[in-house]
Design a protein around this motif. Structure first.
Motif, PDB file in Angstrom:
ATOM      1  N   ILE A 236      -7.429 -54.931  14.767  1.00  0.00           N
ATOM      2  CA  ILE A 236      -6.990 -55.873  15.806  1.00  0.00           C
ATOM      3  C   ILE A 236      -6.716 -57.277  15.285  1.00  0.00           C
ATOM      4  N   ASP A 237      -6.895 -57.514  13.979  1.00  0.00           N
ATOM      5  CA  ASP A 237      -6.648 -58.841  13.414  1.00  0.00           C
ATOM      6  C   ASP A 237      -7.459 -59.900  14.154  1.00  0.00           C
ATOM      7  N   GLY A 238      -8.758 -59.659  14.247  1.00  0.00           N
ATOM      8  CA  GLY A 238      -9.665 -60.563  14.933  1.00  0.00           C
ATOM      9  C   GLY A 238     -11.063 -59.972  14.952  1.00  0.00           C
ATOM     10  N   ILE A 239     -11.884 -60.420  15.883  1.00  0.00           N
ATOM     11  CA  ILE A 239     -13.250 -59.906  16.007  1.00  0.00           C
ATOM     12  C   ILE A 239     -13.420 -59.308  17.405  1.00  0.00           C
ATOM     13  N   PRO A 240     -13.491 -57.973  17.501  1.00  0.00           N
ATOM     14  CA  PRO A 240     -13.619 -57.338  18.810  1.00  0.00           C
ATOM     15  C   PRO A 240     -15.051 -57.371  19.328  1.00  0.00           C
ATOM     16  N   GLN A 241     -15.179 -57.472  20.634  1.00  0.00           N
ATOM     17  CA  GLN A 241     -16.514 -57.395  21.217  1.00  0.00           C
ATOM     18  C   GLN A 241     -16.514 -56.542  22.482  1.00  0.00           C
ATOM     19  N   GLY A 242     -15.878 -57.029  23.545  1.00  0.00           N
ATOM     20  CA  GLY A 242     -15.857 -56.266  24.781  1.00  0.00           C
ATOM     21  C   GLY A 242     -14.755 -55.231  24.801  1.00  0.00           C
ATOM     22  N   LEU A 243     -15.015 -54.106  25.474  1.00  0.00           N
ATOM     23  CA  LEU A 243     -14.030 -53.048  25.657  1.00  0.00           C
ATOM     24  C   LEU A 243     -13.979 -52.667  27.127  1.00  0.00           C
ATOM     25  N   GLU A 244     -12.784 -52.377  27.615  1.00  0.00           N
ATOM     26  CA  GLU A 244     -12.628 -51.846  28.966  1.00  0.00           C
ATOM     27  C   GLU A 244     -11.376 -50.993  28.995  1.00  0.00           C
ATOM     28  N   ILE A 245     -11.498 -49.781  29.492  1.00  0.00           N
ATOM     29  CA  ILE A 245     -10.334 -48.923  29.630  1.00  0.00           C
ATOM     30  C   ILE A 245      -9.892 -48.939  31.082  1.00  0.00           C
ATOM     31  N   SER A 246      -8.586 -48.932  31.310  1.00  0.00           N
ATOM     32  CA  SER A 246      -8.060 -49.002  32.668  1.00  0.00           C
ATOM     33  C   SER A 246      -8.397 -47.724  33.440  1.00  0.00           C
ATOM     34  N   PRO A 247      -8.423 -47.798  34.774  1.00  0.00           N
ATOM     35  CA  PRO A 247      -8.759 -46.609  35.577  1.00  0.00           C
ATOM     36  C   PRO A 247      -7.867 -45.402  35.289  1.00  0.00           C
ATOM     37  N   ASP A 248      -6.590 -45.635  34.952  1.00  0.00           N
ATOM     38  CA  ASP A 248      -5.704 -44.518  34.622  1.00  0.00           C
ATOM     39  C   ASP A 248      -5.782 -44.123  33.149  1.00  0.00           C
ATOM     40  N   GLU A 249      -6.642 -44.817  32.399  1.00  0.00           N
ATOM     41  CA  GLU A 249      -6.898 -44.556  30.977  1.00  0.00           C
ATOM     42  C   GLU A 249      -5.653 -44.725  30.105  1.00  0.00           C
ATOM     43  N   GLU A 250      -4.719 -45.533  30.552  1.00  0.00           N
ATOM     44  CA  GLU A 250      -3.499 -45.770  29.777  1.00  0.00           C
ATOM     45  C   GLU A 250      -3.531 -47.067  28.976  1.00  0.00           C
ATOM     46  N   LYS A 251      -4.453 -47.967  29.326  1.00  0.00           N
ATOM     47  CA  LYS A 251      -4.544 -49.246  28.614  1.00  0.00           C
ATOM     48  C   LYS A 251      -5.986 -49.480  28.173  1.00  0.00           C
TER      49      LYS A 251
END
Length: 288
Positions: A236-251
């Motif tokens: 991701i060219d950065g530092i990831p921390q939080g994750l959330e997947i959209s309700p339709d699981e497309e994003k």
């Protein structure tokens, strides 16, 4: 639908429009509120914010954009979640889980657990709460407010996520592992060692993937949900921390604490769709 982001260092909440993927507004909080995690009562337009800096739980009126209530709990407050008329809050300093009435903030009780309960996850159909600590996993009956079971472990559990189909618990650890535990027996079934500092875990059941944000390697690790093995990563060219997947699981939404942004990826291709600038040190993301 909106995407909500807590910005720890800027003491603010970002609100992103889900359809356009544009920043809609920033809600500035009080100077003493450092939001790491939060939960939302959408029906009542309230956000519950535990501040790790002063041990106080704040209630934000999301329409008025102001704090309308607070309660001093003390200690280092981390994760918070809501069940019916109650909120549950993890306190790392007192090694305990607090539960309070969400409408009045009156205390209901406290359950002591082992060292440093940072995160937790619900199994709402079974009415259970799983709490990871440094040397154990505790299962709490959230109706009767008692410890139902506990196992000692040999890894430093940090965050947990429940697989709603397989009755398995995925645990990220401070010693660079992701561990799969059987929910019924609390026995370890699988250990993945391909991590350095894994944090949040998110399931994509549609594409049979499990995403893990790795702070240490600065990427998102991908596990094959069906095969149960590591299959690649998203840089991701950065530092990831939080994750959330959209309700339709497309994003897939990722908070980048280095670039102060939320990055949105297409789950079918793992390609970046858009980067949305927010305030300083975005952590938790909730899409609803």
């Amino acid at each position: 639908m909106k995407v909500y982001v807590s910005n720890y260092l800027s003491k603010s909440i970002s609100i992103i429009d889900y359809e356009t993927l544009t920043l809609e507004k920033e809600i500035k909080l009080d100077d003493n509120i450092y939001p790491h995690h939060f939960c939302i009562d959408k029906e009542k337009s309230k956000m519950y914010l535990p501040s790790s800096s002063n041990g106080i739980l704040y209630v934000l009126d999301m329409k008025e954009e102001k704090i309308i209530d607070s309660s001093s709990i003390g200690g280092s407050l981390t994760q918070i979640a809501m069940f019916e008329e109650e909120v549950f809050i993890a306190n790392e300093d007192s090694n305990s889980i607090y539960f309070m009435n969400k409408n009045t903030l009156d205390p209901i009780g406290i359950i002591c657990v082992d060292d440093m309960p940072h995160g937790f996850c619900f199994d709402l159909p079974r009415k259970k709460l799983y709490v990871p600590c440094m040397d154990s996993i505790t299962c709490i009956d959230i109706i009767n407010k008692v410890i139902e079971s506990k196992i000692d472990i040999n890894f430093k559990a940090w965050h947990v996520q429940l697989d709603k189909y397989k009755s398995e618990i995925y645990v990220s650890t401070l010693d660079g592992k992701v561990v799969i535990i059987d929910e019924d027996t609390l026995v370890t079934k699988r250990v993945f060692d391909e991590f350095l500092l894994p944090v949040q875990i998110s399931f994509n059941y549609k594409d049979k993937k499990v995403y893990v944000a790795d702070l240490g390697y600065k990427n998102i690790k991908i596990l094959d949900y069906s095969l149960g093995k590591y299959v690649g990563n998203i840089d991701i060219d950065g530092i990831p921390q939080g994750l959330e997947i959209s309700p339709d699981e497309e994003k897939l939404f990722i908070s980048d604490t280095q670039k102060n942004s939320v990055k949105v990826y297409d789950t079918s291709t793992n390609k970046l769709i858009k980067e949305i600038k927010v305030e300083k040190e975005p952590t938790t993301i909730i899409c609803m």
